[in-house]
Design a protein around this motif. Structure first.
Motif, PDB file in Angstrom:
ATOM      1  N   GLN A   7      17.662   9.615   0.077  1.00 32.40           N
ATOM      2  CA  GLN A   7      17.145  10.524  -0.941  1.00 32.40           C
ATOM      3  C   GLN A   7      17.173   9.862  -2.311  1.00 32.40           C
ATOM      4  O   GLN A   7      16.357  10.147  -3.153  1.00 32.40           O
ATOM      5  CB  GLN A   7      17.983  11.822  -0.977  1.00 32.40           C
ATOM      6  N   SER A   8      18.114   8.947  -2.531  1.00 30.93           N
ATOM      7  CA  SER A   8      18.247   8.335  -3.850  1.00 30.93           C
ATOM      8  C   SER A   8      17.047   7.478  -4.219  1.00 30.93           C
ATOM      9  O   SER A   8      16.860   7.131  -5.364  1.00 30.93           O
ATOM     10  CB  SER A   8      19.533   7.506  -3.925  1.00 30.93           C
ATOM     11  N   GLU A   9      16.245   7.112  -3.240  1.00 32.30           N
ATOM     12  CA  GLU A   9      15.053   6.312  -3.513  1.00 32.30           C
ATOM     13  C   GLU A   9      13.921   7.167  -4.052  1.00 32.30           C
ATOM     14  O   GLU A   9      12.850   6.675  -4.371  1.00 32.30           O
ATOM     15  CB  GLU A   9      14.589   5.589  -2.247  1.00 32.30           C
ATOM     16  N   GLY A  10      14.134   8.479  -4.128  1.00 35.11           N
ATOM     17  CA  GLY A  10      13.096   9.355  -4.645  1.00 35.11           C
ATOM     18  C   GLY A  10      11.996   9.628  -3.638  1.00 35.11           C
ATOM     19  O   GLY A  10      10.886   9.966  -3.996  1.00 35.11           O
ATOM     20  N   GLN A  11      12.305   9.455  -2.356  1.00 33.55           N
ATOM     21  CA  GLN A  11      11.321   9.673  -1.317  1.00 33.55           C
ATOM     22  C   GLN A  11      11.763  10.832  -0.438  1.00 33.55           C
ATOM     23  O   GLN A  11      12.891  11.302  -0.507  1.00 33.55           O
ATOM     24  CB  GLN A  11      11.170   8.415  -0.458  1.00 33.55           C
ATOM     25  N   SER A  12      10.869  11.267   0.413  1.00 32.06           N
ATOM     26  CA  SER A  12      11.227  12.313   1.364  1.00 32.06           C
ATOM     27  C   SER A  12      12.189  11.756   2.397  1.00 32.06           C
ATOM     28  O   SER A  12      12.474  10.561   2.431  1.00 32.06           O
ATOM     29  CB  SER A  12       9.965  12.845   2.028  1.00 32.06           C
ATOM     30  N   ASP A  13      12.661  12.638   3.276  1.00 34.56           N
ATOM     31  CA  ASP A  13      13.614  12.258   4.307  1.00 34.56           C
ATOM     32  C   ASP A  13      13.089  11.194   5.251  1.00 34.56           C
ATOM     33  O   ASP A  13      13.841  10.376   5.742  1.00 34.56           O
ATOM     34  CB  ASP A  13      13.963  13.480   5.152  1.00 34.56           C
ATOM     35  N   THR A  14      11.822  11.246   5.534  1.00 41.89           N
ATOM     36  CA  THR A  14      11.288  10.368   6.567  1.00 41.89           C
ATOM     37  C   THR A  14      10.022   9.673   6.107  1.00 41.89           C
ATOM     38  O   THR A  14       9.318  10.131   5.223  1.00 41.89           O
ATOM     39  CB  THR A  14      10.973  11.178   7.846  1.00 41.89           C
ATOM     40  N   LEU A  15       9.765   8.567   6.745  1.00 41.86           N
ATOM     41  CA  LEU A  15       8.551   7.784   6.511  1.00 41.86           C
ATOM     42  C   LEU A  15       8.019   7.440   7.892  1.00 41.86           C
ATOM     43  O   LEU A  15       8.747   6.868   8.701  1.00 41.86           O
ATOM     44  CB  LEU A  15       8.897   6.523   5.723  1.00 41.86           C
ATOM     45  N   SER A  16       6.797   7.806   8.201  1.00 45.97           N
ATOM     46  CA  SER A  16       6.294   7.556   9.550  1.00 45.97           C
ATOM     47  C   SER A  16       6.194   6.063   9.812  1.00 45.97           C
ATOM     48  O   SER A  16       5.907   5.282   8.918  1.00 45.97           O
ATOM     49  CB  SER A  16       4.935   8.230   9.732  1.00 45.97           C
ATOM     50  N   ARG A  17       6.439   5.714  11.060  1.00 43.96           N
ATOM     51  CA  ARG A  17       6.373   4.309  11.443  1.00 43.96           C
ATOM     52  C   ARG A  17       4.983   3.720  11.193  1.00 43.96           C
ATOM     53  O   ARG A  17       4.880   2.612  10.675  1.00 43.96           O
ATOM     54  CB  ARG A  17       6.805   4.117  12.898  1.00 43.96           C
ATOM     55  N   PRO A  18       3.883   4.409  11.504  1.00 36.86           N
ATOM     56  CA  PRO A  18       2.561   3.828  11.198  1.00 36.86           C
ATOM     57  C   PRO A  18       2.377   3.557   9.703  1.00 36.86           C
ATOM     58  O   PRO A  18       1.816   2.526   9.329  1.00 36.86           O
ATOM     59  CB  PRO A  18       1.571   4.881  11.702  1.00 36.86           C
ATOM     60  N   LEU A  19       2.861   4.459   8.868  1.00 35.01           N
ATOM     61  CA  LEU A  19       2.749   4.244   7.429  1.00 35.01           C
ATOM     62  C   LEU A  19       3.608   3.053   6.999  1.00 35.01           C
ATOM     63  O   LEU A  19       3.177   2.229   6.190  1.00 35.01           O
ATOM     64  CB  LEU A  19       3.168   5.506   6.668  1.00 35.01           C
ATOM     65  N   ALA A  20       4.794   2.959   7.568  1.00 29.24           N
ATOM     66  CA  ALA A  20       5.667   1.832   7.254  1.00 29.24           C
ATOM     67  C   ALA A  20       5.046   0.521   7.709  1.00 29.24           C
ATOM     68  O   ALA A  20       5.096  -0.484   6.997  1.00 29.24           O
ATOM     69  CB  ALA A  20       7.035   2.024   7.908  1.00 29.24           C
ATOM     70  N   ARG A  21       4.430   0.522   8.885  1.00 33.16           N
ATOM     71  CA  ARG A  21       3.776  -0.695   9.381  1.00 33.16           C
ATOM     72  C   ARG A  21       2.602  -1.089   8.496  1.00 33.16           C
ATOM     73  O   ARG A  21       2.392  -2.263   8.208  1.00 33.16           O
ATOM     74  CB  ARG A  21       3.310  -0.499  10.820  1.00 33.16           C
ATOM     75  N   LYS A  22       1.830  -0.087   8.076  1.00 40.65           N
ATOM     76  CA  LYS A  22       0.682  -0.349   7.199  1.00 40.65           C
ATOM     77  C   LYS A  22       1.160  -0.927   5.871  1.00 40.65           C
ATOM     78  O   LYS A  22       0.590  -1.891   5.356  1.00 40.65           O
ATOM     79  CB  LYS A  22      -0.101   0.936   6.977  1.00 40.65           C
ATOM     80  N   ALA A  23       2.207  -0.338   5.317  1.00 36.83           N
ATOM     81  CA  ALA A  23       2.768  -0.837   4.054  1.00 36.83           C
ATOM     82  C   ALA A  23       3.322  -2.244   4.241  1.00 36.83           C
ATOM     83  O   ALA A  23       3.152  -3.113   3.384  1.00 36.83           O
ATOM     84  CB  ALA A  23       3.851   0.105   3.544  1.00 36.83           C
TER      85      ALA A  23
END
Length: 166
Positions: A7-23
């Motif tokens: 949470q300290s990163e200012g993001q939501s609880d989760t990040l989808s794996r496809p989005l993470a792979r794309k990034a």
């Protein structure tokens, strides 16, 4: 699958794996482009400088102080040695520019860049690279100039290896 983020990163609880792979893929692509620019630009710019009197003068302690390079002065003269190095560096840069479209250009450019950076890295074994008043690990002027070539050598080897695999 879901990757957890804090949470300290200012993001939501989760990040989808496809989005993470794309990034991740986009970041790797940007890194590859910057790494190639980081090799090509110094080869072009420093290679081009070797046609100037300033750079010919600056090379004297590097070439003259390295036993395995000093032969170049009697054979080509100070300007001729600088010009030879310039042609090799500029040729390597131009071949590396063509690398994405041509495996052969990548092999030749990677090999020339590898040779160039092996030679420049080898100078660190011939010249004093540590700051005399501070000693290891404080780099002196020659060390500060040459240490970056270790990373450039690594990138050149990656290009050569990838080209050989293609």
């Amino acid at each position: 699958m879901v990757l957890k983020t804090s949470q300290s990163e200012g993001q939501s609880d989760t990040l989808s794996r496809p989005l993470a792979r794309k990034a991740g893929a986009a970041t790797a692509k940007a890194g590859r482009i910057l790494a190639m620019a980081g090799v090509i630009l110094p080869l072009l710019m420093i290679g081009g400088m070797k046609f100037t009197a300033v750079e010919i003068e600056a090379l004297k302690p590097l070439i003259g102080g390295t036993p395995w390079l000093a032969w170049m002065y009697p054979m080509f003269g100070e300007a001729g040695a600088a010009y030879l190095l310039a042609v090799v560096e500029i040729a390597a840069a131009l071949l590396l520019i063509a690398y994405p479209w041509s495996a052969r250009a990548g092999m030749a450019g990677g090999a020339l860049a590898t040779l160039t950076f092996l030679v420049t890295c080898s100078i660190m074994f011939a010249l004093p690279i540590w700051e005399p008043t501070l000693g290891f690990p404080a780099l002196g002027p020659a060390g500060q100039f040459l240490i970056k070539d270790i990373a450039l050598l690594g990138i050149a080897l990656v290009v050569l290896g990838e080209s050989l695999n293609r």
